[in-house]
Design a protein around this motif. Structure first.
Motif, PDB file in Angstrom:
ATOM      1  N   VAL A  60       1.157  -1.213  -0.253  1.00 44.63           N
ATOM      2  CA  VAL A  60      -0.149   0.201  -0.230  1.00 44.63           C
ATOM      3  C   VAL A  60       0.687   1.273   0.081  1.00 44.63           C
ATOM      4  O   VAL A  60       1.670   1.365   1.298  1.00 44.63           O
ATOM      5  CB  VAL A  60      -0.792   0.316   1.159  1.00 44.63           C
ATOM      6  N   TYR A  61       0.405   1.905  -1.569  1.00 42.13           N
ATOM      7  CA  TYR A  61       1.176   3.704  -0.896  1.00 42.13           C
ATOM      8  C   TYR A  61       0.457   3.886  -0.148  1.00 42.13           C
ATOM      9  O   TYR A  61      -0.213   4.238  -0.217  1.00 42.13           O
ATOM     10  CB  TYR A  61       1.062   3.832  -2.232  1.00 42.13           C
ATOM     11  N   GLY A  62       0.642   4.922   0.708  1.00 40.88           N
ATOM     12  CA  GLY A  62       0.351   6.102   1.666  1.00 40.88           C
ATOM     13  C   GLY A  62      -0.863   5.791   2.177  1.00 40.88           C
ATOM     14  O   GLY A  62      -0.653   4.610   3.133  1.00 40.88           O
ATOM     15  N   ALA A  66      -4.657   6.274  -0.057  1.00 40.64           N
ATOM     16  CA  ALA A  66      -3.672   5.392  -0.222  1.00 40.64           C
ATOM     17  C   ALA A  66      -3.748   4.527  -1.693  1.00 40.64           C
ATOM     18  O   ALA A  66      -5.627   4.260  -1.778  1.00 40.64           O
ATOM     19  CB  ALA A  66      -4.335   3.996   0.882  1.00 40.64           C
ATOM     20  N   VAL A  67      -2.989   3.515  -1.919  1.00 42.31           N
ATOM     21  CA  VAL A  67      -3.012   3.153  -2.917  1.00 42.31           C
ATOM     22  C   VAL A  67      -2.718   1.478  -2.888  1.00 42.31           C
ATOM     23  O   VAL A  67      -1.745   1.529  -2.468  1.00 42.31           O
ATOM     24  CB  VAL A  67      -2.001   3.653  -4.462  1.00 42.31           C
ATOM     25  N   ARG A  68      -3.877   0.084  -2.877  1.00 46.70           N
ATOM     26  CA  ARG A  68      -3.344  -0.914  -2.958  1.00 46.70           C
ATOM     27  C   ARG A  68      -2.459  -1.338  -4.131  1.00 46.70           C
ATOM     28  O   ARG A  68      -3.687  -1.437  -4.794  1.00 46.70           O
ATOM     29  CB  ARG A  68      -4.692  -1.371  -2.220  1.00 46.70           C
ATOM     30  N   ALA A  69      -1.442  -0.864  -4.313  1.00 44.89           N
ATOM     31  CA  ALA A  69      -0.784  -1.551  -5.543  1.00 44.89           C
ATOM     32  C   ALA A  69      -0.684  -2.819  -5.637  1.00 44.89           C
ATOM     33  O   ALA A  69      -0.407  -3.573  -6.731  1.00 44.89           O
ATOM     34  CB  ALA A  69       0.896  -0.543  -5.571  1.00 44.89           C
ATOM     35  N   LEU A  70      -0.319  -3.560  -4.125  1.00 45.74           N
ATOM     36  CA  LEU A  70      -0.317  -5.313  -4.434  1.00 45.74           C
ATOM     37  C   LEU A  70      -1.654  -5.513  -3.555  1.00 45.74           C
ATOM     38  O   LEU A  70      -1.381  -4.901  -2.572  1.00 45.74           O
ATOM     39  CB  LEU A  70       1.192  -6.439  -4.100  1.00 45.74           C
ATOM     40  N   GLY A 124       1.016  -6.744 -17.992  1.00 50.18           N
ATOM     41  CA  GLY A 124      -0.451  -6.105 -17.072  1.00 50.18           C
ATOM     42  C   GLY A 124      -0.432  -4.682 -17.694  1.00 50.18           C
ATOM     43  O   GLY A 124       0.210  -4.065 -18.082  1.00 50.18           O
ATOM     44  N   PRO A 125      -2.497  -3.788 -17.807  1.00 51.95           N
ATOM     45  CA  PRO A 125      -2.111  -2.822 -17.910  1.00 51.95           C
ATOM     46  C   PRO A 125      -1.847  -1.756 -16.976  1.00 51.95           C
ATOM     47  O   PRO A 125      -1.075  -2.523 -15.774  1.00 51.95           O
ATOM     48  CB  PRO A 125      -4.084  -2.779 -17.159  1.00 51.95           C
ATOM     49  N   SER A 126      -1.234  -0.787 -17.880  1.00 46.41           N
ATOM     50  CA  SER A 126      -0.352   0.068 -16.813  1.00 46.41           C
ATOM     51  C   SER A 126      -1.383   0.482 -15.672  1.00 46.41           C
ATOM     52  O   SER A 126      -1.991   1.109 -15.907  1.00 46.41           O
ATOM     53  CB  SER A 126      -0.869   1.257 -17.054  1.00 46.41           C
ATOM     54  N   GLY A 127      -0.412   0.581 -14.537  1.00 47.17           N
ATOM     55  CA  GLY A 127      -0.941   0.985 -12.854  1.00 47.17           C
ATOM     56  C   GLY A 127      -1.504  -0.606 -12.377  1.00 47.17           C
ATOM     57  O   GLY A 127      -2.093   0.014 -10.794  1.00 47.17           O
ATOM     58  N   SER A 128      -1.088  -1.622 -12.783  1.00 40.58           N
ATOM     59  CA  SER A 128      -1.448  -2.652 -12.337  1.00 40.58           C
ATOM     60  C   SER A 128      -0.831  -3.397 -11.217  1.00 40.58           C
ATOM     61  O   SER A 128      -0.999  -4.358 -10.737  1.00 40.58           O
ATOM     62  CB  SER A 128      -2.207  -4.126 -13.730  1.00 40.58           C
ATOM     63  N   GLY A 129       0.819  -2.760 -11.764  1.00 40.75           N
ATOM     64  CA  GLY A 129       1.264  -3.453 -10.174  1.00 40.75           C
ATOM     65  C   GLY A 129       2.345  -3.967 -10.528  1.00 40.75           C
ATOM     66  O   GLY A 129       3.185  -5.190  -9.663  1.00 40.75           O
ATOM     67  N   LYS A 130       2.954  -3.541 -11.875  1.00 40.74           N
ATOM     68  CA  LYS A 130       3.916  -4.529 -12.344  1.00 40.74           C
ATOM     69  C   LYS A 130       5.234  -4.481 -11.485  1.00 40.74           C
ATOM     70  O   LYS A 130       6.213  -4.755 -10.592  1.00 40.74           O
ATOM     71  CB  LYS A 130       4.756  -5.003 -13.981  1.00 40.74           C
ATOM     72  N   SER A 131       5.299  -2.932 -11.894  1.00 42.08           N
ATOM     73  CA  SER A 131       7.452  -2.602 -11.355  1.00 42.08           C
ATOM     74  C   SER A 131       6.837  -3.100 -10.188  1.00 42.08           C
ATOM     75  O   SER A 131       7.855  -3.047  -9.053  1.00 42.08           O
ATOM     76  CB  SER A 131       7.257  -1.226 -11.311  1.00 42.08           C
ATOM     77  N   THR A 132       5.531  -2.153  -9.216  1.00 44.33           N
ATOM     78  CA  THR A 132       6.083  -2.836  -7.952  1.00 44.33           C
ATOM     79  C   THR A 132       6.227  -4.127  -7.135  1.00 44.33           C
ATOM     80  O   THR A 132       7.244  -4.426  -6.905  1.00 44.33           O
ATOM     81  CB  THR A 132       4.411  -2.268  -7.053  1.00 44.33           C
ATOM     82  N   LEU A 133       5.387  -5.014  -7.794  1.00 42.16           N
ATOM     83  CA  LEU A 133       6.117  -6.537  -7.477  1.00 42.16           C
ATOM     84  C   LEU A 133       6.989  -6.715  -7.977  1.00 42.16           C
ATOM     85  O   LEU A 133       7.610  -7.024  -7.285  1.00 42.16           O
ATOM     86  CB  LEU A 133       5.210  -7.418  -8.603  1.00 42.16           C
ATOM     87  N   THR A 187       6.668  -6.973 -18.954  1.00 37.45           N
ATOM     88  CA  THR A 187       7.704  -5.920 -20.852  1.00 37.45           C
ATOM     89  C   THR A 187       5.630  -5.910 -21.099  1.00 37.45           C
ATOM     90  O   THR A 187       4.645  -5.453 -20.731  1.00 37.45           O
ATOM     91  CB  THR A 187       7.675  -7.067 -21.558  1.00 37.45           C
ATOM     92  N   HIS A 188       5.571  -4.309 -21.753  1.00 35.07           N
ATOM     93  CA  HIS A 188       4.288  -4.400 -22.246  1.00 35.07           C
ATOM     94  C   HIS A 188       4.191  -5.368 -23.485  1.00 35.07           C
ATOM     95  O   HIS A 188       3.048  -5.201 -23.936  1.00 35.07           O
ATOM     96  CB  HIS A 188       4.002  -2.716 -22.460  1.00 35.07           C
ATOM     97  N   ASP A 189       4.629  -5.493 -24.315  1.00 35.67           N
ATOM     98  CA  ASP A 189       5.889  -6.147 -25.821  1.00 35.67           C
ATOM     99  C   ASP A 189       4.812  -7.803 -25.808  1.00 35.67           C
ATOM    100  O   ASP A 189       5.989  -8.318 -24.245  1.00 35.67           O
ATOM    101  CB  ASP A 189       6.487  -5.843 -26.408  1.00 35.67           C
ATOM    102  N   GLY A 197      -0.936   1.385 -26.091  1.00 36.35           N
ATOM    103  CA  GLY A 197      -1.022   2.390 -25.322  1.00 36.35           C
ATOM    104  C   GLY A 197       0.743   2.783 -25.367  1.00 36.35           C
ATOM    105  O   GLY A 197       0.543   3.988 -24.678  1.00 36.35           O
ATOM    106  N   ARG A 198       1.558   2.083 -24.981  1.00 39.84           N
ATOM    107  CA  ARG A 198       2.739   2.959 -24.863  1.00 39.84           C
ATOM    108  C   ARG A 198       3.183   3.116 -25.158  1.00 39.84           C
ATOM    109  O   ARG A 198       4.785   3.539 -25.391  1.00 39.84           O
ATOM    110  CB  ARG A 198       3.354   1.960 -24.023  1.00 39.84           C
ATOM    111  N   ARG A 199       2.844   2.859 -26.559  1.00 39.07           N
ATOM    112  CA  ARG A 199       4.287   3.414 -27.891  1.00 39.07           C
ATOM    113  C   ARG A 199       3.879   4.956 -28.206  1.00 39.07           C
ATOM    114  O   ARG A 199       2.961   5.660 -28.032  1.00 39.07           O
ATOM    115  CB  ARG A 199       3.919   2.292 -29.063  1.00 39.07           C
TER     116      ARG A 199
END
Ligand SMILES: Nc1ncnc2c1ncn2[C@@H]1O[C@H](COP(=O)(O)OP(=O)(O)OP(=O)(O)O)[C@@H](O)[C@H]1O
Length: 271
Positions: A23-25, A30-34, A51-60, A210-212, A269-271
């Motif tokens: 959880v961030y904040g 508060a954002v429950r990222a995972l 997964g979509p943008s904001g789904s938690g990939k980087s956080t994981l 990856t998004h690709d 969407g990311r390109r």
């Protein structure tokens, strides 16, 4: 897409999380990222996370790599519970057991390819295992480029140097965050082939965000995140089966009559 494979008690995994919450904040912002992630990564496996943008990939990835603290749950990497480690322990873990590859190659411009590859070991004052160095350099296909500086190498070659740098310390796991995000399709193919080779021939564990869908098709297994939860996996993926899974996620979250548009948005969407 099928449910995500989780090993009983994480046995056989080189890195595992159970009930992972981030959880961030706090309070209303508060954002429950995972939101309760159970996952296992095995040696000899290249795993892609999509997964979509904001789904938690980087956080994981950051929580698994000890780059971010966890709010709840356990994370075990190379037999060590990193959720309980202090900063000094985390620094040692990252140095001794983990390798990283980022979208930006992060090479030192004044050093040769060979010097860039051994830099983490040199900083840690650890000896370079020459046999292993030769194995990694041969695998990465840069034997005749070792005395070149980054500016004399193509983007794909630079990222292969970065991959070799991540592997030279024989880490338990390599985490790669959008490793082909800055590369054209030919260079992407070079880097992804090498990452796959490092897993199949050298027995490495590699986890790649990856998004690709084409990049993901190089993996043994693709995990899909949505809203901080793992919602499924595809084993032995193809670009098509990854696209289908993205459509499934898109269809579940949006107007079911327009799943293809949703998937195209996720992918493009990311390109
Ligand atoms: N440092 C932070 N502080 C507050 N919220 C954050 C922070 N980092 C990430 N988040 C939020 O956590 C959620 C997950 O973010 P994360 O970066 O893990 O997603 P992602 O799937 O990697 O996204 P992308 O594909 O856009 O990179 C998002 O809602 C994001 O806004």
């Amino acid at each position: 897409m099928r449910p995500v494979t989780v090993y009983p008690r994480g046995e056989g995994a080189i890195a595992s999380a159970r009930g992972l919450v981030k959880v961030y904040g706090s309070g209303e912002t508060a954002v429950r990222a995972l939101d309760g992630v159970d996952v296992d990564f095995a040696a000899g496996e290249l795993t892609a996370i999509m997964g979509p943008s904001g789904s938690g990939k980087s956080t994981l990835m950051h929580c698994m790599a000890g780059l971010d603290t966890v709010t709840d749950g356990t994370v075990v990497v190379g037999g060590e519970d990193i959720a309980r480690m202090n900063q000094r322990g985390l620094t040692k873990l990252r140095r001794d057991k983990l390798g990283f590859v980022f979208q930006a190659f992060n090479l030192i411009p004044t050093l040769t390819a060979a010097e860039n590859i051994t830099l983490p070991l040199d900083i840690a004052r650890r000896p370079v295992d020459r046999d292993w160095f030769d194995t990694v350099v041969e695998a990465v296909g840069l034997g005749d480029r070792l005395s070149h500086r980054p500016s004399e190498l193509s983007g794909g070659q630079q990222q292969r140097v970065a991959c070799a740098r991540a592997l030279v310390s024989r880490p338990a796991v390599v985490f790669a965050d959008e490793p082909t995000g800055n590369l054209d399709s030919r260079s992407s193919g070079e880097v992804l082939s090498f990452l796959r080779h490092s897993v199949d021939v050298l027995g490495q564990a590699v986890v790649m965000v990856t998004h690709d869908p084409t990049a993901a098709s190089f993996a043994h297994r693709v995990l899909f995140l949505a809203d901080g939860r793992l919602v499924g996996e595809v084993v032995n993926p193809t670009t098509e089966s990854v696209l289908d899974a993205l459509r499934e996620i898109g269809a579940g979250r949006r107007d079911a009559s327009a799943p293809v548009a949703a998937a195209d948005e996720l992918v493009g969407g990311r390109r």
